[in-house]
Design an enzyme around this catalytic site. Structure first.
Site: not given
Ligand code: GLA
Ligand code: ZN
Length: 689
Positions: A167, A164, A156-157, A364-367, A316, A324
């Site tokens: 690296c 370290c 993910n992202e 993230e409960k209020f996202h 997404e 955030w």
């Molecule tokens: C990113 C992440 C998600 C989530 C969103 C919230 O894009 O990939 O898991 O945390 O942000 O905006």
């Molecule tokens: Zn490293």
């Protein structure tokens, strides 16, 4: 032009869905059942599953629990919902970081981080790579043949860097390889003669750090390149077992627009499809809605361009707000549908969300999510999503179509890194590279001109107009290819800060713009003047065939340039000791021309110049019609079908007049449209014949 293959083989449709985290809800069987019912109500046909599920899949080392995921697969599939299965490397279970602390990242101050957070693994750690390979292979073996599986979403992202010891050693090896194991070559390219920083061995080299080296620009650049390469290497390690077990399942990974820590241009070929996560700050007080929209369109177009027009995914977006921001504003009525359709309009074959259901706890409960804690479908968020679902179903013909462009804006990450690093110019906090690229793009967007985004390494030959702002770094061969582009009839627009350094951030000797560009541009840059806001100056336009008139206020960066003989001077400075010297020039090269804008200007100048360039190149919007401020027009086509997207990103109703004699069908309402069409605030109309 044939349509591209749809995302689901044999099923031409647009994807509607998003991140689904049932692993958070294993103790709530009723909710898991209800999810599927609600997905069908919302018109969802895909779920992206198990993104952060490692702790649920392997709660203790070697103890695997796939039963819950088996059930998710079967339950969704029984209901016709396809699955994008994620590999879990984005976050690690606590036992792993406890047992193998080397996996936790070390930051630039050489501090090893504790367990927690996400997307923070060491890029090199052999044990982490092994763990990732193992779990990925198990997922591939267990689900690779499941009919619900449509795509892999690796990690993910991807982001960040690790300093370290592992690296560091990998970085040194990367450098040994780049500089043929010759430390003197590195010393030259990094100009370590400065401040007595010369190395006598590769072993002495450490990554850039605020408690160590930070001023060697060649090193900073190489480090960033290394981070991209090491991330790619990590991705290869992730992908290998997936492709071995199920070679036909495409792989994607979610990128983040202008994220500056990785060079996405280098990270495109490794994926079968590209996708990105789209979270604009709609309805903010700093800019007009259409300005936000144009900037988002830039990234959509970049994602479409990454793979030469192959449809991407908007992996997404939020159904309402994020969690955030400093301010987390809810999308105003209409914006969710409009922003979703904007992705489709620019070449996405999907509208997806983070996330399906709001978690009960944690950050993230209020996202925004499709399903609120309330749990039912009578919410603005849910209804907004359901209306997107309905329209996407009607638009299934759009899947696989694309946009071909003859205008391009060049945006290059390595160039940005070099620009942001140099000292001795304007505003150190923001050099304005991204915003300058955006300003030129906005001018094209307003006029409905199909536009690609390209890098220095792209093939320029298919374009008539190429705008390459602030092309500070010229990698080998780029100057020559730009010249060829103009010689063959292209119109090339360059600006201040062109051609100062080579690929290792060494200044070109013999004058700027270097590497032979002086001849191409028809001028020499003598000085870069960065000024205070009080130091007003203007460009005074001379007689020209571009439609430019009067004077235009200038911004914070001004170059003093000397035109060569034969270079046309189209505008000059009004004031200061360089009054009368060029601000805008044109040099005929072959059957094309090179324009040079020597100072930062406002949007007004860029808009007017763009108008002139469009006339000169004959480039037009897909429909010949006036677009009032805030109204955007795009077109996707394929296999003989054409789809026009008219979108109103303004706060008022706008009326547009369709080209005379043309009749369209509004796909949503099935109405026939001709002549004047009213677009209410945030309205979108998708038209075909
Ligand atoms: C990113 C992440 C998600 C989530 C969103 C919230 O894009 O990939 O898991 O945390 O942000 O905006
Ligand atoms: Zn490293």
């Amino acid at each position: 032009m044939e349509k591209f293959a749809p995302l689901i083989p044999g099923n031409p449709c647009l994807i509607h869905g998003g991140d689904y985290n049932p692993d958070q809800w294993l103790g709530y069987p009723d909710i898991l059942k209800e999810d599927v019912r609600l997905m069908k109500v919302a018109g969802v046909n895909s779920a992206t599953v198990a993104i952060f599920a490692w702790a649920a899949l392997e709660p203790r080392e070697g103890e695997y629990h796939f039963e819950w995921l088996d059930k998710v697969f079967d339950r969704l599939w029984k209901n016709g919902i396809h699955i994008i299965l994620s590999t879990p490397s984005g976050a690690r279970p606590a036992w792993m970081d406890e047992k193998y602390p080397e996996i936790n990242r070390v930051d630039e101050k050489r501090v090893r981080h504790l367990h927690g957070g996400r997307q923070n693994h060491c890029l090199t750690s052999p044990i982490y790579r092994q763990k990732v390979r193992e779990i990925n292979r198990m997922l591939a073996e267990r689900y690779g043949k499941h009919p619900a599986l449509m795509m892999w979403h690796i990690s993910n992202e991807y982001s960040g860097e690790c300093h370290c010891p592992l690296c560091q050693e990998a970085f040194r090896n990367w450098l040994r390889n780049k500089y043929d194991n010759d430390i003197e070559k590195l010393n030259h390219e990094w100009w370590t003669y400065f401040w007595s920083h010369r190395f006598t061995s590769f072993d002495q080299i450490e990554s850039p750090s605020p408690i160590g080296e930070g001023g060697i620009h060649g090193m900073n650049l190489d480090w960033k390149r290394f981070v991209t390469d090491q991330t790619l290497d990590f991705m290869r390690n992730e992908i290998a077992p997936l492709k071995e077990v199920c070679p036909d399942i495409p792989v994607t990974s979610n990128y983040m627009g202008f994220y500056n820590g990785l060079n996405y241009w280098k990270m495109v070929d490794i994926l079968d499809r590209v996708c990105w996560d789209n979270y604009p700050g709609w309805h903010n007080p700093h800019e007009k809605t259409w300005e936000t929209a144009a900037d988002v369109a830039f990234v959509h177009d970049m994602n479409r361009s990454f793979k030469a027009g192959k449809p991407f995914l908007m992996m997404e977006s939020t159904p309402s707000k994020v969690n955030w921001g400093d301010v987390n504003k809810v999308k105003r009525p209409g914006m969710h549908l409009l922003a979703s359709m904007q992705a489709i309009a620019h070449g996405s074959d999907s509208v997806q969300y983070f996330q399906w259901r709001k978690g009960r706890g944690a950050s993230e409960k209020f996202h925004g999510a499709v399903v609120d804690h309330y749990g039912r479908e009578d919410t603005m968020e849910f209804q907004g999503v359901a209306s997107v679902g309905k329209l996407l179903q009607k638009l299934s013909g759009v899947a696989g179509t694309t946009t071909s462009a003859q205008a391009a804006v060049l945006y290059d990450w390595e160039n940005r890194w070099a620009i942001d690093d140099f000292q001795g110019g304007h505003n150190h906090r923001d050099r304005g590279y991204v915003n300058t690229c955006r300003a030129h793009y906005r001018a094209l967007w307003k006029r409905g001109i199909p536009t690609d985004i390209v890098s220095e390494d792209s093939d320029f030959s298919g374009y008539k107009l190429l705008i390459a702002p602030m092309l500070y770094m010229l990698r080998p061969g780029v100057a020559k290819r730009l010249r060829e582009f103009a010689e063959q009839g292209g119109r090339l627009v360059l600006t201040y800060l062109t051609g100062y350094v080579n690929e290792n951030d060494l200044c070109f000797l013999g004058g700027f713009p270097g590497d032979g560009m002086m001849e191409t541009v028809g001028l020499r840059t003598e000085e870069l003047d960065a000024v205070y806001p009080e130091d007003e100056n203007s460009a005074v336009v001379k007689e020209n065939d571009l439609g430019l008139q009067g004077t235009y206020a200038l911004g914070d960066v001004r170059e003093i340039v000397h035109p060569a003989e034969g270079t046309e001077v189209l505008a000059v400075y009004e004031k200061d000791f360089y009054a009368g010297m060029p601000v805008l020039t044109r040099n005929q090269v072959g059957s094309g021309a090179v324009y040079y804008i020597a100072a930062r200007t406002g949007q007004d100048f860029i808009d007017d110049l763009t108008d002139g360039l469009l006339k000169e190149t004959g480039l037009t919007a897909p429909l010949e019609m006036e677009l009032p401020e805030g109204v955007s027009l795009t077109m996707r086509e394929g296999s003989g079908e054409k789809y026009y997207f008219l979108m109103n990103f303004s706060e008022n109703t706008k009326v547009v007049t369709l080209p005379q004699g043309m009749k369209f069908r509004d796909i949503d309402s099935d109405e026939l449209l001709e002549g004047q069409v009213e677009l209410q605030k945030y309205a979108v109309k998708v038209l075909t014949f």
